[in-house]
Design a protein around this motif. Structure first.
Motif, PDB file in Angstrom:
ATOM      1  N   MET A  20       0.844  -1.213   0.000  1.00 57.90           N
ATOM      2  CA  MET A  20       0.000   0.000   0.000  1.00 57.90           C
ATOM      3  C   MET A  20       0.873   1.254   0.000  1.00 57.90           C
ATOM      4  O   MET A  20       0.474   2.299  -0.506  1.00 57.90           O
ATOM      5  CB  MET A  20      -0.885   0.017   1.244  1.00 57.90           C
ATOM      6  N   LEU A  21       2.057   1.135   0.568  1.00 57.53           N
ATOM      7  CA  LEU A  21       2.930   2.306   0.689  1.00 57.53           C
ATOM      8  C   LEU A  21       4.047   2.334  -0.363  1.00 57.53           C
ATOM      9  O   LEU A  21       4.934   3.184  -0.307  1.00 57.53           O
ATOM     10  CB  LEU A  21       3.565   2.336   2.094  1.00 57.53           C
ATOM     11  N   ASN A  22       3.982   1.403  -1.304  1.00 57.92           N
ATOM     12  CA  ASN A  22       5.051   1.344  -2.318  1.00 57.92           C
ATOM     13  C   ASN A  22       5.241   2.663  -3.068  1.00 57.92           C
ATOM     14  O   ASN A  22       6.318   2.961  -3.554  1.00 57.92           O
ATOM     15  CB  ASN A  22       4.748   0.243  -3.339  1.00 57.92           C
ATOM     16  N   TYR A  23       4.175   3.452  -3.164  1.00 56.61           N
ATOM     17  CA  TYR A  23       4.291   4.737  -3.876  1.00 56.61           C
ATOM     18  C   TYR A  23       5.321   5.639  -3.180  1.00 56.61           C
ATOM     19  O   TYR A  23       5.887   6.538  -3.789  1.00 56.61           O
ATOM     20  CB  TYR A  23       2.923   5.448  -3.950  1.00 56.61           C
ATOM     21  N   ILE A  24       5.566   5.386  -1.894  1.00 57.83           N
ATOM     22  CA  ILE A  24       6.532   6.230  -1.164  1.00 57.83           C
ATOM     23  C   ILE A  24       7.936   6.014  -1.718  1.00 57.83           C
ATOM     24  O   ILE A  24       8.728   6.951  -1.844  1.00 57.83           O
ATOM     25  CB  ILE A  24       6.445   5.943   0.348  1.00 57.83           C
ATOM     26  N   SER A  25       8.231   4.789  -2.105  1.00 59.94           N
ATOM     27  CA  SER A  25       9.522   4.510  -2.731  1.00 59.94           C
ATOM     28  C   SER A  25       9.621   5.287  -4.050  1.00 59.94           C
ATOM     29  O   SER A  25      10.610   5.980  -4.318  1.00 59.94           O
ATOM     30  CB  SER A  25       9.642   3.006  -2.968  1.00 59.94           C
ATOM     31  N   SER A  26       8.560   5.195  -4.853  1.00 63.73           N
ATOM     32  CA  SER A  26       8.572   5.888  -6.151  1.00 63.73           C
ATOM     33  C   SER A  26       8.675   7.399  -5.963  1.00 63.73           C
ATOM     34  O   SER A  26       9.474   8.064  -6.634  1.00 63.73           O
ATOM     35  CB  SER A  26       7.290   5.601  -6.931  1.00 63.73           C
ATOM     36  N   MET A  27       7.859   7.943  -5.064  1.00 63.25           N
ATOM     37  CA  MET A  27       7.816   9.400  -4.921  1.00 63.25           C
ATOM     38  C   MET A  27       9.111   9.935  -4.280  1.00 63.25           C
ATOM     39  O   MET A  27       9.539  11.058  -4.578  1.00 63.25           O
ATOM     40  CB  MET A  27       6.599   9.840  -4.109  1.00 63.25           C
ATOM     41  N   SER A  28       9.740   9.141  -3.425  1.00 58.68           N
ATOM     42  CA  SER A  28      11.005   9.589  -2.831  1.00 58.68           C
ATOM     43  C   SER A  28      12.099   9.603  -3.897  1.00 58.68           C
ATOM     44  O   SER A  28      12.933  10.512  -3.939  1.00 58.68           O
ATOM     45  CB  SER A  28      11.409   8.653  -1.677  1.00 58.68           C
ATOM     46  N   LEU A  29      12.057   8.598  -4.764  1.00 60.07           N
ATOM     47  CA  LEU A  29      13.028   8.572  -5.866  1.00 60.07           C
ATOM     48  C   LEU A  29      12.803   9.772  -6.787  1.00 60.07           C
ATOM     49  O   LEU A  29      13.754  10.438  -7.216  1.00 60.07           O
ATOM     50  CB  LEU A  29      12.882   7.257  -6.641  1.00 60.07           C
ATOM     51  N   LYS A  30      11.535  10.061  -7.052  1.00 63.97           N
ATOM     52  CA  LYS A  30      11.194  11.217  -7.904  1.00 63.97           C
ATOM     53  C   LYS A  30      11.765  12.491  -7.279  1.00 63.97           C
ATOM     54  O   LYS A  30      12.366  13.334  -7.957  1.00 63.97           O
ATOM     55  CB  LYS A  30       9.674  11.322  -8.033  1.00 63.97           C
ATOM     56  N   CYS A  31      11.592  12.620  -5.968  1.00 62.61           N
ATOM     57  CA  CYS A  31      12.088  13.809  -5.271  1.00 62.61           C
ATOM     58  C   CYS A  31      13.609  13.918  -5.418  1.00 62.61           C
ATOM     59  O   CYS A  31      14.142  14.995  -5.707  1.00 62.61           O
ATOM     60  CB  CYS A  31      11.673  13.724  -3.794  1.00 62.61           C
ATOM     61  N   ALA A  32      14.300  12.780  -5.254  1.00 60.40           N
ATOM     62  CA  ALA A  32      15.772  12.797  -5.368  1.00 60.40           C
ATOM     63  C   ALA A  32      16.197  13.235  -6.768  1.00 60.40           C
ATOM     64  O   ALA A  32      17.156  13.997  -6.934  1.00 60.40           O
ATOM     65  CB  ALA A  32      16.332  11.413  -5.040  1.00 60.40           C
ATOM     66  N   VAL A  33      15.454  12.756  -7.775  1.00 60.31           N
ATOM     67  CA  VAL A  33      15.785  13.131  -9.161  1.00 60.31           C
ATOM     68  C   VAL A  33      15.524  14.622  -9.362  1.00 60.31           C
ATOM     69  O   VAL A  33      16.339  15.355  -9.928  1.00 60.31           O
ATOM     70  CB  VAL A  33      14.965  12.279 -10.163  1.00 60.31           C
ATOM     71  N   GLU A  34      14.362  15.091  -8.875  1.00 57.46           N
ATOM     72  CA  GLU A  34      14.023  16.510  -9.066  1.00 57.46           C
ATOM     73  C   GLU A  34      15.020  17.426  -8.349  1.00 57.46           C
ATOM     74  O   GLU A  34      15.336  18.509  -8.836  1.00 57.46           O
ATOM     75  CB  GLU A  34      12.594  16.774  -8.571  1.00 57.46           C
ATOM     76  N   LEU A  35      15.489  16.985  -7.186  1.00 56.59           N
ATOM     77  CA  LEU A  35      16.466  17.808  -6.454  1.00 56.59           C
ATOM     78  C   LEU A  35      17.870  17.702  -7.072  1.00 56.59           C
ATOM     79  O   LEU A  35      18.753  18.482  -6.734  1.00 56.59           O
ATOM     80  CB  LEU A  35      16.527  17.371  -4.988  1.00 56.59           C
ATOM     81  N   GLY A  36      18.057  16.723  -7.934  1.00 59.97           N
ATOM     82  CA  GLY A  36      19.374  16.555  -8.577  1.00 59.97           C
ATOM     83  C   GLY A  36      20.395  15.895  -7.665  1.00 59.97           C
ATOM     84  O   GLY A  36      21.610  16.104  -7.826  1.00 59.97           O
ATOM     85  N   PRO A  38      21.580  12.749  -7.409  1.00 56.55           N
ATOM     86  CA  PRO A  38      22.645  11.934  -8.031  1.00 56.55           C
ATOM     87  C   PRO A  38      23.761  12.801  -8.603  1.00 56.55           C
ATOM     88  O   PRO A  38      24.947  12.501  -8.420  1.00 56.55           O
ATOM     89  CB  PRO A  38      21.906  11.169  -9.138  1.00 56.55           C
ATOM     90  N   ASP A  39      23.403  13.893  -9.289  1.00 52.11           N
ATOM     91  CA  ASP A  39      24.432  14.748  -9.897  1.00 52.11           C
ATOM     92  C   ASP A  39      25.271  15.451  -8.835  1.00 52.11           C
ATOM     93  O   ASP A  39      26.476  15.640  -9.009  1.00 52.11           O
ATOM     94  CB  ASP A  39      23.790  15.772 -10.834  1.00 52.11           C
ATOM     95  N   LEU A 115      21.089   7.709 -13.376  1.00 55.29           N
ATOM     96  CA  LEU A 115      20.245   8.911 -13.289  1.00 55.29           C
ATOM     97  C   LEU A 115      21.059  10.191 -13.524  1.00 55.29           C
ATOM     98  O   LEU A 115      20.517  11.285 -13.416  1.00 55.29           O
ATOM     99  CB  LEU A 115      19.575   8.972 -11.909  1.00 55.29           C
ATOM    100  N   LEU A 116      22.369  10.038 -13.811  1.00 60.01           N
ATOM    101  CA  LEU A 116      23.228  11.227 -13.965  1.00 60.01           C
ATOM    102  C   LEU A 116      22.906  11.953 -15.264  1.00 60.01           C
ATOM    103  O   LEU A 116      22.886  11.346 -16.342  1.00 60.01           O
ATOM    104  CB  LEU A 116      24.700  10.800 -13.939  1.00 60.01           C
ATOM    105  N   LYS A 117      22.691  13.264 -15.156  1.00 54.40           N
ATOM    106  CA  LYS A 117      22.142  14.013 -16.302  1.00 54.40           C
ATOM    107  C   LYS A 117      23.090  14.102 -17.493  1.00 54.40           C
ATOM    108  O   LYS A 117      22.646  14.106 -18.629  1.00 54.40           O
ATOM    109  CB  LYS A 117      21.737  15.422 -15.849  1.00 54.40           C
ATOM    110  N   ASP A 118      24.407  14.211 -17.244  1.00 54.52           N
ATOM    111  CA  ASP A 118      25.304  14.385 -18.383  1.00 54.52           C
ATOM    112  C   ASP A 118      25.855  13.073 -18.922  1.00 54.52           C
ATOM    113  O   ASP A 118      26.770  13.069 -19.744  1.00 54.52           O
ATOM    114  CB  ASP A 118      26.466  15.314 -18.003  1.00 54.52           C
ATOM    115  N   LYS A 119      25.357  11.975 -18.430  1.00 52.52           N
ATOM    116  CA  LYS A 119      25.850  10.673 -18.898  1.00 52.52           C
ATOM    117  C   LYS A 119      24.829  10.050 -19.845  1.00 52.52           C
ATOM    118  O   LYS A 119      23.637  10.343 -19.772  1.00 52.52           O
ATOM    119  CB  LYS A 119      26.051   9.716 -17.714  1.00 52.52           C
TER     120      LYS A 119
END
Ligand SMILES: C[S@@+](CC[C@H](N)C(=O)[O-])C[C@H]1O[C@@H](n2cnc3c(N)ncnc32)[C@H](O)[C@@H]1O
Length: 363
Positions: A20-36, A38-39, A115-119
């Motif tokens: 039921m809470l699996n979306y938290i994994s997805s949304m946390s990953l989304k947040c990490a990508v949006e904040l940049g 990995p880069d 997830l690195l933007k320049d790679k």
């Protein structure tokens, strides 16, 4: 020893809550990508301490423990690795244990390196699958199943098909095309292993080829090949022909330009069997009966032979295709039925691409 009474129910509860809470994994990953994130870690050049990460993110230090909690989940999911920062390592032995937050530091893992933007490949744009337009469609799944309106929940939610929505929303269109192109970057990793597939061909049309990423990769790897991309007018409207790749705006249900070979990467999985038959019949007309072929890069579900996690990812894509378009994922038997019904005689599957296979289909 007998398990305590109710333990099965408690295990079931954990299982249910996790899903039921699996979306938290997805949304946390989304947040990490949006904040940049990995880069930021990559540009730091070595594991980054939590405090340095917060500084680089330009987040107020009072929010450090929130970032710590976000990173803890992402480490647990394998997207980042928790490691000791260098200065702590040097002092190892003389620091007191316990302040995990103050000592936290993070490194990339193979997952976040993708997830690195320049790679190339960079899969960050694929976070599109969590955009509001897609997520809203899921709210309508039950209603759509019970009702008799709309070809999919996306259409119920937005009053139009995904392709019409992309046509009418330029920002979404860009995001969608970028997501597709980012996925196609993975082809760079295997294209040289596919020499026998492309050898001897003079021309290729990438049907539903998006902004031409695959065509570019193939034309660079096999310079003898003249590549054309056919996609909807709003997708190719602002793209310019190059010496190697030409763009045509059109509708594959109406006409496909003739070529030695046609490529369909992740195009057929977005369509129902009836629609695929129409497309494949048009493909059959567009290639020579002698020496022509259709090359399909798409998912082949093989539950008996593949790992649980791979099948799960494929079933996720199957649901995604049900909710946002009219498509589905297929087993080898499903594909074979389509090929034979569309008038092709034989096919060959190369399971080269992790989730995707390359299928050569011959007239
Ligand atoms: C799932 S995307 C795959 C894109 C690309 N092949 C890739 O893998 O990066 C499907 C593509 O088919 C295109 N498409 C959908 N309907 C089409 C049609 N009727 N004629 C031509 N292209 C179409 C979409 O615009 C989109 O670019």
């Amino acid at each position: 020893m007998d398990l305590p009474e109710g333990s099965e129910s408690f295990q079931a509860q954990s299982h249910l809550y996790k899903h039921m809470l699996n979306y938290i994994s997805s949304m946390s990953l989304k947040c990490a990508v949006e904040l940049g994130i990995p880069d930021i870690i990559h540009n730091h050049g070595r594991p980054i301490a939590l405090s340095d990460l917060v500084t680089a993110l330009e987040i107020h230090p009072s929010k450090t423990s929130f970032v710590y909690r976000l990173m803890s989940l992402l480490v647990h999911s394998g997207f980042f690795a928790a490691t000791l920062p260098l200065h702590t390592k040097q002092k190892q032995g003389d620091h007191s244990k316990g302040d995990e937050e103050a000592e936290a530091a993070y490194d990339l893992t193979p997952h976040s390196r993708l997830l690195l933007k320049d790679k190339v490949p960079c899969l960050s744009p694929h976070i599109l699958t969590l955009c509001p337009a897609f997520l809203t469609a899921w709210q309508f799944l039950g209603n759509w199943l019970k009702g008799d309106k709309g070809t999919n929940p996306f259409e119920i939610a937005h009053g139009m098909t995904l392709w019409e929505y992309a046509d009418q929303n330029p920002a979404f269109n860009n995001l969608f095309n970028e997501a597709m192109a980012s996925d196609s970057g993975m082809l760079n990793l295997v294209i040289r292993d596919c020499k026998p597939v492309f050898q001897g061909l003079g021309s290729l049309v990438d049907v539903g080829g998006g902004t031409g990423k695959v065509a570019k990769i193939i034309s660079e790897a096999f310079p003898q090949l003249k590549c054309t991309v056919l996609d909807l007018p709003h997708v190719v409207a602002n793209l310019h022909d190059t010496e190697k790749v030409k763009f045509i705006g059109g509708d594959m249900f109406h006409s496909i330009p003739p070529a030695d070979a046609l490529l369909l990467k992740l195009t057929l999985h977005a369509y129902s069997d009836e629609e695929c038959l129409k497309i494949l019949k048009k493909c059959r007309e567009a290639i020579p009966s002698e020496g022509g072929k259709v090359i399909i890069i798409d998912i082949v579900i093989n539950k008996e032979k593949e790992e649980h996690q791979v099948t799960e990812a494929k079933l996720f894509f199957d649901m995604l295709m049900m909710v946002v378009v009219t498509g589905r994922e297929r087993s080898e038997r499903d594909w074979e039925k389509l090929f034979l019904e569309a008038g092709f005689r034989s096919y060959k599957i190369l399971p080269l691409f992790g989730l995707r296979s390359l299928i050569e289909v011959y007239p």
